[in-house]
Design an enzyme around this catalytic site. Structure first.
Site, PDB file in Angstrom:
ATOM      1  N   ASP A 110      24.930 -13.185 -37.898  1.00 33.87           N
ATOM      2  CA  ASP A 110      25.681 -13.554 -36.699  1.00 33.87           C
ATOM      3  C   ASP A 110      24.871 -13.184 -35.460  1.00 33.87           C
ATOM      4  OD1 ASP A 110      27.458 -13.886 -34.640  1.00 33.87           O
ATOM      5  OD2 ASP A 110      29.009 -12.585 -35.460  1.00 33.87           O
ATOM      6  N   ASP A 133      19.048 -21.100 -28.834  1.00 34.78           N
ATOM      7  CA  ASP A 133      18.819 -22.456 -29.344  1.00 34.78           C
ATOM      8  C   ASP A 133      19.991 -22.797 -30.253  1.00 34.78           C
ATOM      9  OD1 ASP A 133      17.983 -24.773 -30.534  1.00 34.78           O
ATOM     10  OD2 ASP A 133      16.137 -23.954 -31.394  1.00 34.78           O
TER      11      ASP A 133
END
Length: 285
Positions: free
Chosen positions: A141, A160
């Site tokens: 995560d 990104d």
């Protein structure tokens, strides 16, 4: 979204538009714990990757995005050594970052390992740097990773991500930006994909507002062509801790960069710092 024997069409509700690709066949599909990833062969754009039905990249035009989310920030920072990429599972951004010999480490943290495995199989040209000694690939995560990052340890954070829905939703809010702010050194730069400056300027303004609430003081949004994305025009937004940062870049280093690019150049970088009037007005620049 819709598909038939000849075309894949993505309907993008926020812009009231659609984009389509003529396809010759479906190559693969995998349902990960987080999302569905599909690979198609197109007739004119090479391979096409979809995530939950949304176009992520094609072989033909991904270089616009990967170069513009990496090189402007890396040449703006005075001496980037440690880079963190949140998301970026296709590994194209990692490849561009590691073209810079001064970078000592680049950590890529994407929640979905299957994106990387599919990219390695169908877009191997994007994965050239996956085994670079400076590269670290984590599948975790990204929000939690940044929250646990050592304070003042990172030069550049590159976000990104996919659109701000689903697994990426937590990457577009004040709490996440506070983690990035804490992890960055005083001269550090945050750069994030920021959607279409033609159709989604309100979203870009919201992002910049949330970044400002987290402590960032200066912002610069850089538009660039991206044919496979809605409207064909995309952007990244850089944020700095410094007040009134002008985002001047190391022009001599960019001109003598010593590696190949397909879109990014020092001259292009100079031009993209000047926003079109309608963008500048909307963003208060």
């Amino acid at each position: 979204m819709s598909a038939n024997d000849n075309w894949y069409i993505e309907h993008f509700q926020p812009t009231g538009s659609a984009i389509g690709f003529r396809i010759s066949g479906k190559l693969d599909e995998v349902q990960s714990p987080f999302q569905k990833i599909e690979i198609y062969q197109t007739t004119d754009w090479g391979k096409l990757m979809l995530i939950d039905g949304a176009v992520m990249l094609t072989s033909r035009d991904n270089f616009f995005y990967h170069e513009m989310i990496s090189h402007p920030a890396l040449f703006t920072h005075p001496a980037p050594k440690r880079v963190v990429i949140i998301g970026g599972g296709d590994c194209g951004t990692l490849r561009e970052v590691l073209k810079h010999p001064g970078v000592e480490s680049a950590t890529q943290c994407d929640i979905d390992e299957q994106v990387t495995r599919m990219s390695e199989k169908y877009f191997p040209e994007l994965c050239d740097s996956n085994h670079d000694a400076r590269a670290e690939l984590l599948f975790d995560d990204g929000v939690a990773y940044m929250a646990n990052c050592q304070a003042g340890s990172v030069d550049i954070v590159i976000v990104d991500s996919t659109d701000p829905v689903g697994p990426a939703e937590g990457l577009f809010n004040k709490a996440f930006y506070e983690s990035c702010f804490k992890a960055l050194k005083d001269d550090g730069i945050l750069v994030q994909q920021s959607e279409s400056p033609l159709a989604l300027l309100d979203l870009i303004n919201e992002m910049r507002t949330e970044m400002g609430k987290a402590g960032f003081q200066s912002f610069k949004t850089l538009p660039f062509p991206q044919p496979c994305y809605p409207t064909g025009w995309w952007s990244v937004t850089m944020a700095s801790k410094q007040a009134k940062a002008d985002f001047a870049f190391r022009q001599d280093a960019a001109q003598a960069k010593g590696f190949d690019t397909l879109y990014y150049t020092a001259h292009l970088h100079t031009g993209v710092l000047v926003a079109p009037p309608f963008v500048a007005k909307a963003l208060g620049e």
